[in-house]
Design a protein around this motif. Structure first.
Motif: not given
Length: 410
Positions: A35, A154-155, A158-159, A270-271, A273-274, A277-278, A323
């Motif tokens: 981050s 990765n989270s 994504a921030l 953002f979708a 990247l998030v 991360a999942v 996504a």
């Protein structure tokens, strides 16, 4: 039972099996580190306005961060494979702390470059050593362990859109100073990790001394292993180029094609990247159960029809496909790291540096190449061609299975 025996038993329990506490802490540190790294590109619009920097100067800032972080990672990995350095982790993040403080206070372009080099060096130290900690704490669940570690990173990346909107836009350049608190938290957590790391090394050394026979490989890395390593790195580069194409240029494509605002285009990124991360988290446990090669292959090949379709569908469908693409493609992210580490055993830091660090650098190079291609043939056609990159996952068929790798090294 005597007191020394009780202590020995407790130490053995601490260092055998999967150390989930250590994994979650190192994963959190990875989130904090990445981050902070995401602050640099997130600050580009702020720096462009406040300091009047040109796009060339902004490009040099991004290049400086990427090249130090990516090129130094394999170097750090090689050094620490020869001589593990537990306390390199908090020391590296201390460099990052000074770098982000300098970034918030820099009065000129030159000072920004110096600050970014500090951040890049701190990140270069953290990544291979953080991956080593995940490997050491994994027990038999290496895929899961690497997923917990990588999902943090990765989270953190994504921030970036949220960092820009909530902190940097209202506060400007000085807003980056808030991330010194983030860095200080990471340093304190990494001191705890370093203490565990040091005890773990002592435990493993004592365990090794107690064995009557230690197998080594004096012949080094065989030609076939080098060939397999080249293939896995090529797959990582292909994945990195696709991700770089989407994160750097899809927003411009969406603005031109769908008449989106900048804010709405950022939501789509953002979708992606998030969801990525999942996906990073779920890939590891799946690899532990179904095999690393299988997950890598299915991850890239299953992504291909979705990535190819994205430029040709309406906005709502594009959002869903982005996504899904992020989730499926990134499910192999942590798996490729573990695969490379098992392909070349004993080189945990070096393989982590190659698969994560060098791939990050190749993503930056991919951004430049795709940007040039967009100028040459147009952005729509570039986005269309980028969608075919996951088809290179067919090369996975040339890689050995997990069982075959175990046989090679037995």
């Amino acid at each position: 039972m005597s007191q020394p025996a009780v202590v020995s038993k407790n130490i053995s329990k601490e260092h055998e099996g999967t150390a989930y506490k250590i994994l979650f802490i190192i994963g959190l540190c990875h989130l904090l580190n990445d981050s902070i790294q995401a602050v640099v590109p997130a600050m580009f619009p702020i720096l462009e306005k406040s300091m009047g920097l040109t796009f060339t100067q902004l490009g040099l800032i991004g290049f400086s961060l990427n090249i130090v972080s990516s090129i130094m990672q394999p170097v750090i990995g090689i050094v620490t494979d020869k001589k593990p350095m537990p306390y390199a982790l908090p020391i590296g993040l201390t460099f990052t702390l000074f770098g982000v403080l300098g970034l918030s206070l820099s009065p000129s372009f030159e000072w920004i470059l110096i600050s970014v080099l500090f951040i890049g060096f701190g990140s270069a130290v953290f990544h291979p050593e953080g991956s080593r900690v995940a490997y050491m704490a994994a027990g038999t669940r290496r895929g899961l362990a690497q997923s917990i570690y990588q999902v943090g990173g990765n989270s953190g990346q994504a921030l970036a859109p949220l960092i820009t909107a909530l902190i940097l836009v209202p506060l400007g350049q000085i807003g980056a100073a808030w991330f010194t608190i983030v860095a200080a938290l990471a340093v304190s957590l990494l001191i705890y990790i370093a203490n565990w790391y040091s005890r773990k090394l002592s435990f493993d050394h004592a365990l090794l001394k107690g064995k009557s026979k230690v197998t080594t490989n004096p012949k080094g890395i065989s030609k076939i292993i080098i060939f397999y390593l080249f293939l896995i790195l090529f797959l990582i580069f292909a994945r990195s180029w696709y991700i770089s194409g989407i994160t750097n240029y899809y927003a411009f494509y969406a603005i031109d094609t769908y008449s989106f605002s900048i804010q709405k285009a950022q939501v789509y990124l953002f979708a992606f990247l998030v969801a990525g991360a999942v996906g990073t988290f779920f890939g590891g446990p799946l690899a532990d159960r179904f095999g690393k090669k299988n997950v890598i292959f299915l991850s890239m090949i299953s992504t291909a029809p979705l990535s190819i379709a994205i430029p040709f569908v309406p906005p709502t469908v594009a959002f869903i496909l982005l996504a899904l693409t992020g989730f499926i493609l990134m499910s192999s992210f942590s798996v490729t790291v573990v695969y490379a580490q098992e392909l070349v055993p004993g080189k945990i830091g070096t393989m982590a540096g190659l698969t994560v660090g060098l791939a990050f650098g190749m993503g930056a190079l991919g951004s430049v190449v795709l940007g040039y291609l967009a100028d040459l043939i147009g952005l729509p056609l570039t986005i269309i061609l980028t969608g075919f990159l996951p088809l290179l996952g067919l090369i996975t068929l040339l890689l050995p299975s997990d069982k075959r790798i175990a046989e090679i090294h037995s």
